[in-house]
Structures are given as C-alpha cells and as structure tokens.
Write an enzyme that holds these catalytic residues in place. Structure first.
Site, PDB file in Angstrom:
ATOM      1  N   THR A   1      13.566  63.246 -37.963  1.00 48.41           N
ATOM      2  CA  THR A   1      13.465  64.033 -39.284  1.00 48.41           C
ATOM      3  C   THR A   1      12.478  64.956 -39.451  1.00 48.41           C
ATOM      4  OG1 THR A   1      14.192  62.074 -40.391  1.00 48.41           O
ATOM      5  CG2 THR A   1      12.756  63.525 -41.814  1.00 48.41           C
TER       6      THR A   1
ATOM      7  N   SER B   1      16.867  59.736 -34.109  1.00 50.20           N
ATOM      8  CA  SER B   1      16.831  58.485 -33.387  1.00 50.20           C
ATOM      9  C   SER B   1      17.527  57.131 -33.610  1.00 50.20           C
ATOM     10  CB  SER B   1      15.251  58.237 -33.240  1.00 50.20           C
ATOM     11  OG  SER B   1      14.910  57.335 -34.483  1.00 50.20           O
TER      12      SER B   1
ATOM     13  N   THR C   1      11.691  58.443 -36.961  1.00 55.10           N
ATOM     14  CA  THR C   1      11.005  57.047 -37.466  1.00 55.10           C
ATOM     15  C   THR C   1      11.853  55.861 -36.949  1.00 55.10           C
ATOM     16  OG1 THR C   1      11.867  57.095 -39.519  1.00 55.10           O
ATOM     17  CG2 THR C   1       9.659  58.027 -39.130  1.00 55.10           C
ATOM     18  N   ASP C   2      13.262  55.819 -37.007  1.00 59.92           N
ATOM     19  CA  ASP C   2      14.296  54.823 -36.954  1.00 59.92           C
ATOM     20  C   ASP C   2      14.111  53.878 -35.902  1.00 59.92           C
ATOM     21  OD1 ASP C   2      14.899  55.297 -39.722  1.00 59.92           O
ATOM     22  OD2 ASP C   2      16.780  56.235 -39.000  1.00 59.92           O
TER      23      ASP C   2
HETATM   24  C1  SIN Z   1      15.420  59.433 -37.190  1.00 58.32           C
HETATM   25  O1  SIN Z   1      14.924  58.407 -37.012  1.00 58.32           O
HETATM   26  O2  SIN Z   1      15.686  60.372 -36.215  1.00 58.32           O
HETATM   27  C2  SIN Z   1      15.835  59.810 -38.645  1.00 58.32           C
HETATM   28  C3  SIN Z   1      15.020  59.230 -39.524  1.00 58.32           C
HETATM   29  C4  SIN Z   1      13.499  59.900 -39.523  1.00 58.32           C
HETATM   30  O3  SIN Z   1      13.116  60.387 -38.479  1.00 58.32           O
HETATM   31  O4  SIN Z   1      12.784  59.298 -40.453  1.00 58.32           O
END
Ligand code: SIN
Length: 321
Positions: A13, A62, A95-96
C-alpha cells in the site's frame, strides 16, 4: 567513501494508488516505484546521514508474497550487507504479510546492521498518506548507530520480528507486539528505545541456508485451524497433497479437537512434521513435552510456518550433502 542506506522496494500500500482522488481504500497496491517514493520525501538524505540507494526488488500486493520474491529479497539483502559501506537497509513492504517476511529475514540475515521493514495503511494518493512518515522513520532507524537486526517501524513504533503482528485491517497503527510491547519509538528525528538501549541482535539460526536458497524447491507446509466441528479432513488432504509440514493453530494452551488430533497422529506416522501454535493472539502457550509433536516456541501460526519451512529446507540441504 560515503556510507549508504539501501532502500529495497517490494510494493504494498505504501506504493499503492487509487483512481479516486484522496481515497483511503479501494486502491491498487504496488504501483509506484521506490525511487519515486523516496523523491517525494524532503530531508531523507539528512536522516540517512549518507547516500540513499534505491532498488526495486518486486512490485506486489503482499497478500501475493511468494517463495521467488522471498528468495530474491534475501539474496539482495545479503549482497548489500556484504558491502561495508552499507550502514543499514530499509524494505518497503505491504502490511498483510510483513510479519512473515520479517521473521524469515530475522532467521537468515547477518544481524550486525539494521534491516528495517516499513509499510503504510493508506495509499500514496490518499489525502493524508502515512507512507512518507513511515519511510522517513525507517531511514532514521536504519541510520541509528545502535540499531541491529530485523526491525519494523510503523506509526512511530519500532517492533521486533519475533513479536510483531498485524492486528487491525484499517487503523494506521495496525501492528502490535503483544505482551512485550514495542522495542521503541521514532519521535521527530530521534529513536527512543523502550528499555533505554537498543535490543541485542539475535544470531540468525538459518544463515547457512542463504547461499543455496532458490536452488532447491521450498517444501509444502500448510496451516490448519482447530475449531468447533472440525473433522481433520484438511490434514489428510494436506498429507495426500505432498505436505512435509503442518502447523496447527490450536485452541488456548495448545489443545486440539480430538478429530484433528487423530488426523495429526496419522500425519506424523506418514513422516510429516507437525508444530502446534496457539490461535490466541496474546500470551505464550506452554511447551508440549508429552505430545508426539512440538510446540511452536511461542510463535504465531504464520511465523511457526516460516520456521518449519526453513527447518525442512535445512534438513533437505543436509540430506543432499
Ligand atoms: C499489501 O499488503 O501489499 C496490501 C495491504 C497493505 O500494504 O496495507
């Protein structure tokens, strides 16, 4: 020769964009290159205390993280850490699955310098994106003379690879370190350590694997959940499908539904490695000295899976010598 902070981009993100001006959700992750992310942040070179070197290792959401990208990331980190001028590495990541990548790197990389993962909960096109501040904080942390090993910084808090988990799908401060709390904070342009000093760096348990990473297939390791009404069929399917390891997200203190327990006993008899983690997000389940499987050493199920992947890779490497 000037010291360097290397920034490796993998997407997420933090590099996401939305076609709806200012939107915080409904965006596409992994769109903006890492060089462009850095160029948008004034004062970054000053925080680095040297030159910034950007490299795009991947560009993905991710949730789609895979073994190929993990292998490339480990190899690029290892190559940069071999350069004595590199003071630290920053990795931009979604974050995922960030906590899985952090735990993987923690077990593989030279921990004598910092490798700092960072991220964002809002895309780069949001009205008030959180990525630029997180990236500035990550560079500040990577340049800190006492920082060591794999760390994560998000929303001003510094977390260690072992304890950190994503706990919230939307809020900006989406990460927690359970009972232990954060290792520190990045406040304005300084790092404040929670216990007055930076934590000691752990020795990477599987560093010997790095040169051979990518030359052998990663083993199949599945996660199953112990829950009301389970019948253990997923375990049998996993074994039939070639799983060499199974991690169980068990109830409470490592307890298992009796039907799942029977299926896991069949898996162990078939030579599959089983690890039991608790599905409780806080605390630490006790060891299982009398069970036919091992506990997960206090790791969450997803991190226990990463550890078992590396254990199995190590075992197959030793068997092939
Ligand atoms: C991801 O994990 O690439 C998408 C979600 C995020 O980064 O918060």
């Amino acid at each position: 020769m000037q010291r360097k902070i290397v920034v490796l981009g993998t997407g997420g993100t933090i590099a996401g964009t939305s076609s709806v001006a200012g939107a915080n959700v409904g965006y596409t992750a992994g769109q903006i290159g890492v060089q462009q992310l850095l160029a948008a942040i004034p004062g970054l070179e000053r925080a680095a205390g040297g030159v910034l070197v950007a490299e795009q290792v991947a560009q993905l959401d991710s949730k789609d993280m895979d073994f190929e990208v993990w292998t490339r990331l480990v190899q690029r980190c290892t190559a940069h850490l071999a350069d004595p001028l590199v003071a630290g590495i920053v990795i931009t990541h979604g974050t995922d699955t960030l906590e899985e990548t952090a735990w993987l790197l923690h077990q593989l990389l030279d921990a004598s310098r910092p490798v700092v993962l960072t991220c964002a909960m809002r895309p780069a096109t949001a009205l008030v994106p959180d990525g630029p501040q997180n990236l500035l904080d990550a560079v500040t942390l990577a340049a800190h003379p006492a920082a060591r090993g794999v760390l994560l910084v998000a929303a001003g808090r510094v977390h260690g690879a072992r304890e950190v988990s994503k706990v919230h799908p939307l809020r900006l401060d989406a990460f927690e370190s359970g009972d232990t709390g954060p290792l520190g904070w990045v406040e304005a342009d300084r790092v404040r350590w929670a216990h007055g000093q930076a934590p000691l760096a752990a020795v990477p348990t599987h560093a010997a694997l790095v040169p051979a990473l990518g030359s052998a297939p990663w083993p199949r390791v599945e996660i199953v959940l112990s829950h009301a009404g389970t019948d253990g069929a997923l375990v049998d399917w996993a074994v039939q499908g070639g799983a060499r390891g199974i991690v169980v997200a068990a109830t409470g203190d490592g307890t298992l539904h009796h039907a799942l327990e029977a299926a896991l006993a069949r898996a162990v008899a078939a030579g599959v490695q089983v690890r039991v983690a608790s599905r409780c997000p806080l605390g630490r389940m006790r060891d299982l000295p009398d069970a036919p499987w091992r506990g997960a050493d206090g790791l969450s199920p997803v991190k226990a899976r990463v550890s078992l992947l590396l254990e199995l890779l190590q075992a197959s490497m030793q068997a092939s010598i």
